[in-house]
Scaffold this motif. Structure first.
Motif, PDB file in Angstrom:
ATOM      1  N   UNK A 226      -8.903   1.722  96.476  1.00  0.00           N
ATOM      2  CA  UNK A 226      -8.984   0.889  95.046  1.00  0.00           C
ATOM      3  C   UNK A 226      -9.128   2.141  94.035  1.00  0.00           C
ATOM      4  N   UNK A 227      -8.750   1.778  92.901  1.00  0.00           N
ATOM      5  CA  UNK A 227      -9.075   2.375  91.685  1.00  0.00           C
ATOM      6  C   UNK A 227      -8.970   1.619  90.574  1.00  0.00           C
ATOM      7  N   UNK A 228      -9.711   2.173  89.339  1.00  0.00           N
ATOM      8  CA  UNK A 228      -9.750   1.255  87.953  1.00  0.00           C
ATOM      9  C   UNK A 228      -8.937   2.151  87.019  1.00  0.00           C
ATOM     10  N   UNK A 229      -8.017   1.668  86.432  1.00  0.00           N
ATOM     11  CA  UNK A 229      -7.750   2.388  85.095  1.00  0.00           C
ATOM     12  C   UNK A 229      -7.843   1.523  83.940  1.00  0.00           C
ATOM     13  N   UNK A 230      -8.252   2.417  82.798  1.00  0.00           N
ATOM     14  CA  UNK A 230      -8.722   1.924  81.579  1.00  0.00           C
ATOM     15  C   UNK A 230      -7.671   2.641  80.653  1.00  0.00           C
ATOM     16  N   UNK A 231      -7.133   1.897  79.853  1.00  0.00           N
ATOM     17  CA  UNK A 231      -6.298   2.588  78.471  1.00  0.00           C
ATOM     18  C   UNK A 231      -7.264   2.527  77.388  1.00  0.00           C
ATOM     19  N   UNK A 232      -7.719   3.320  76.616  1.00  0.00           N
ATOM     20  CA  UNK A 232      -8.507   3.090  75.450  1.00  0.00           C
ATOM     21  C   UNK A 232      -7.587   3.685  74.050  1.00  0.00           C
ATOM     22  N   UNK A 233      -7.857   3.101  73.054  1.00  0.00           N
ATOM     23  CA  UNK A 233      -7.520   3.326  71.682  1.00  0.00           C
ATOM     24  C   UNK A 233      -8.593   4.024  70.719  1.00  0.00           C
ATOM     25  N   UNK A 234      -8.442   5.080  70.397  1.00  0.00           N
ATOM     26  CA  UNK A 234      -9.551   5.594  69.487  1.00  0.00           C
ATOM     27  C   UNK A 234     -11.070   5.210  70.262  1.00  0.00           C
ATOM     28  N   UNK A 235     -11.034   5.472  71.351  1.00  0.00           N
ATOM     29  CA  UNK A 235     -12.209   5.621  72.360  1.00  0.00           C
ATOM     30  C   UNK A 235     -12.559   4.146  72.636  1.00  0.00           C
ATOM     31  N   UNK A 236     -12.052   3.071  72.350  1.00  0.00           N
ATOM     32  CA  UNK A 236     -12.396   1.714  72.454  1.00  0.00           C
ATOM     33  C   UNK A 236     -11.348   1.322  73.685  1.00  0.00           C
ATOM     34  N   UNK A 237     -11.885   0.671  74.633  1.00  0.00           N
ATOM     35  CA  UNK A 237     -11.069   0.090  75.776  1.00  0.00           C
ATOM     36  C   UNK A 237     -10.308  -1.255  75.454  1.00  0.00           C
ATOM     37  N   UNK A 238      -9.106  -0.819  75.662  1.00  0.00           N
ATOM     38  CA  UNK A 238      -8.134  -2.213  74.958  1.00  0.00           C
ATOM     39  C   UNK A 238      -7.147  -2.542  76.366  1.00  0.00           C
ATOM     40  N   UNK A 239      -7.141  -2.135  77.660  1.00  0.00           N
ATOM     41  CA  UNK A 239      -6.593  -2.881  78.667  1.00  0.00           C
ATOM     42  C   UNK A 239      -7.014  -2.149  79.916  1.00  0.00           C
ATOM     43  N   UNK A 240      -7.257  -2.942  81.164  1.00  0.00           N
ATOM     44  CA  UNK A 240      -7.656  -2.228  82.120  1.00  0.00           C
ATOM     45  C   UNK A 240      -7.039  -2.913  83.387  1.00  0.00           C
ATOM     46  N   UNK A 241      -7.230  -2.187  84.455  1.00  0.00           N
ATOM     47  CA  UNK A 241      -6.289  -2.609  85.782  1.00  0.00           C
ATOM     48  C   UNK A 241      -7.300  -1.948  86.678  1.00  0.00           C
ATOM     49  N   UNK A 242      -7.243  -2.939  87.882  1.00  0.00           N
ATOM     50  CA  UNK A 242      -7.817  -2.932  89.303  1.00  0.00           C
ATOM     51  C   UNK A 242      -6.538  -2.707  90.210  1.00  0.00           C
ATOM     52  N   UNK A 243      -6.379  -1.608  90.840  1.00  0.00           N
ATOM     53  CA  UNK A 243      -5.257  -1.630  91.807  1.00  0.00           C
ATOM     54  C   UNK A 243      -5.841  -1.351  93.280  1.00  0.00           C
ATOM     55  N   UNK A 244      -4.992  -1.918  94.281  1.00  0.00           N
ATOM     56  CA  UNK A 244      -5.108  -1.673  95.612  1.00  0.00           C
ATOM     57  C   UNK A 244      -3.990  -0.851  96.066  1.00  0.00           C
ATOM     58  N   UNK A 245      -4.468  -0.044  97.344  1.00  0.00           N
ATOM     59  CA  UNK A 245      -3.086   0.640  98.002  1.00  0.00           C
ATOM     60  C   UNK A 245      -3.387   0.386  99.421  1.00  0.00           C
ATOM     61  N   UNK A 246      -2.158   0.159  99.937  1.00  0.00           N
ATOM     62  CA  UNK A 246      -2.086  -0.350 101.343  1.00  0.00           C
ATOM     63  C   UNK A 246      -0.521   0.110 101.860  1.00  0.00           C
ATOM     64  N   UNK A 247      -0.599   0.880 103.011  1.00  0.00           N
ATOM     65  CA  UNK A 247       0.745   1.530 103.494  1.00  0.00           C
ATOM     66  C   UNK A 247       1.410   2.295 102.314  1.00  0.00           C
ATOM     67  N   UNK A 248       2.612   1.752 102.264  1.00  0.00           N
ATOM     68  CA  UNK A 248       3.295   2.723 101.216  1.00  0.00           C
ATOM     69  C   UNK A 248       3.597   2.226  99.936  1.00  0.00           C
ATOM     70  N   UNK A 249       2.552   1.344  99.693  1.00  0.00           N
ATOM     71  CA  UNK A 249       2.666   0.271  98.484  1.00  0.00           C
ATOM     72  C   UNK A 249       1.263   0.407  97.424  1.00  0.00           C
ATOM     73  N   UNK A 250       1.515   0.310  96.263  1.00  0.00           N
ATOM     74  CA  UNK A 250       0.588   0.229  95.444  1.00  0.00           C
ATOM     75  C   UNK A 250       0.532  -1.217  94.677  1.00  0.00           C
ATOM     76  N   UNK A 251      -0.695  -1.914  94.422  1.00  0.00           N
ATOM     77  CA  UNK A 251      -0.663  -3.422  94.222  1.00  0.00           C
ATOM     78  C   UNK A 251      -1.447  -3.397  92.793  1.00  0.00           C
ATOM     79  N   UNK A 252      -1.031  -3.420  91.811  1.00  0.00           N
ATOM     80  CA  UNK A 252      -1.824  -3.329  90.327  1.00  0.00           C
ATOM     81  C   UNK A 252      -2.087  -4.922  90.473  1.00  0.00           C
ATOM     82  N   UNK A 253      -3.289  -5.054  90.792  1.00  0.00           N
ATOM     83  CA  UNK A 253      -3.861  -6.805  90.955  1.00  0.00           C
ATOM     84  C   UNK A 253      -4.712  -7.419  89.879  1.00  0.00           C
ATOM     85  N   UNK A 254      -5.557  -6.823  89.454  1.00  0.00           N
ATOM     86  CA  UNK A 254      -6.546  -7.749  88.309  1.00  0.00           C
ATOM     87  C   UNK A 254      -6.187  -6.862  87.116  1.00  0.00           C
TER      88      UNK A 254
END
Length: 360
Positions: A226-254
């Motif tokens: 699992x991992x969390x990605x956060x996009x920031x603009x001018x230092x402020x979070x504007x979008x974020x994503x929690x993804x899962x990895x399994x087998x040969x697949x990534x699942x951008x889930x939340x």
């Protein structure tokens, strides 16, 4: 409880032992899931503890063995008790996947039979399998959700060209904002910034947000996947994503985003970077998740060039008269959805985690 079940097939005279799994079986269970073409991230054993620790619902994870003690099948069920929707057995509750996996018909029939016995013992309304093969005599529904899965091209330029023109133009705008320093991407294991954005997003959709401890429990249970990605603009979070990895697949889930994300095309950049990161780590498939047919999320994924595939869920009706229809598109829930969208965010964030455990 051990149950010996003889299969109905005349081609086999095989017996299978069916039992409830405990934590001591986790390594064998997960090895079976990972070795099966039908196995998904949502079949993994740790979900049983994630759901129990987050919501208190009881996992009833069934497995079958042959006479040599080799695992031959699994069925991850969760007993969900809701004052609003009654009692149900769901595989796998609070996820978009699950269902029964078996290496032979004898194991499949044994697990189905045991699930039906538990349904009677627990006096549930129904059993729901989110994927897999339809058991004989069960009902199915496939018109509500669709899944979106595609290969990730090895070449980034080829991948970009594959995206339809309008969405590709939006993405290029976002990439330019990153190149100019207006936006940046952070990779983290922290949940706070993500959860704030996610809670706002689901309130705007009219859905109660689950408690933050759910994602914390997931990250703890699957630290390498699992991992969390956060996009920031001018230092402020504007979008974020929690993804899962399994087998040969990534699942951008939340995924969650604030109001500023739309103008910045931060969502587009978030998914693009997740796709690129996954490829660089050796993953070859991108699972865009499920969406309800006819929703904005469904349309958004088609704008990326993903083809929808109907998701079929299977139902055994123990006490229910009809297949359940618990989703915001149901006309019975539309007034509730609209009212929830108007709640002040602090109030929605207090009430949401209390109610979310009923929405399996």
């Amino acid at each position: 409880m051990n149950v010996m079940v003889k299969p109905v097939s005349e081609e086999q005279s095989i017996q299978r032992r069916v039992d409830l799994a405990s934590d001591t079986l986790q390594s064998r269970w997960d090895a079976f899931v990972k070795a099966s073409a039908e196995g998904s991230f949502f079949h993994l054993y740790a979900w049983s503890n994630v759901i129990r620790r987050t919501y208190g619902h009881k996992p009833l994870y069934l497995y079958s063995e042959d006479s040599d003690g080799q695992l031959t099948g699994i069925l991850p069920l969760v007993l969900v008790k809701s004052p609003f929707f009654g009692r149900s057995l769901i595989s796998t509750a609070f996820t978009v996947g699950g269902g029964l996996i078996a290496s032979d018909n004898a194991s499949r029939q044994a697990l189905v039979t045991r699930a039906q016995e538990i349904a009677a013992q627990e006096k549930v309304e129904y059993v729901e399998l989110r994927g897999g093969e339809k058991p004989a005599g069960w009902e199915s529904k496939s018109e509500v959700y669709a899944g979106f899965v595609s290969d990730i091209p090895a070449d980034a330029d080829e991948n970009l060209k594959r995206i339809p023109r309008k969405k590709r133009a939006d993405l290029r705008k976002a990439i330019k904002k990153v190149e100019s320093g207006e936006m940046e991407l952070e990779v983290t294991k922290q949940t706070g910034e993500f959860y704030q954005l996610y809670a706002e997003s689901v309130r705007n959709l009219g859905t109660p947000v689950w408690p933050e401890k759910l994602v914390r429990n997931i990250l703890k249970a699957f630290p390498e996947d699992t991992e969390v990605l956060v996009v920031k603009a001018s230092g402020q979070p504007v979008a974020a994503l929690v993804s899962f990895y399994h087998g040969d697949t990534v699942l951008p889930y939340y995924a969650g985003a604030g109001i500023a994300a739309r103008k910045l095309h931060a969502y587009d950049y978030l998914y693009w970077e997740q796709m690129r990161r996954a490829h660089d780590q050796g993953y070859s498939r991108f699972d865009f998740g499920r969406s309800k047919v006819g929703t904005g999320a469904f349309a958004y994924k088609t704008h990326w060039g993903f083809e929808p595939e109907p998701l079929t869920y299977h139902y055994y009706l123990e006490n229910a008269d009809t297949v359940p229809d618990i989703n915001p598109n149901n006309p019975k829930f539309r007034l509730i959805t609209r009212a929830w969208q108007k709640l002040p965010l602090p109030l929605a964030n207090r009430l949401g985690p209390v109610l979310a455990g009923n929405l399996a």
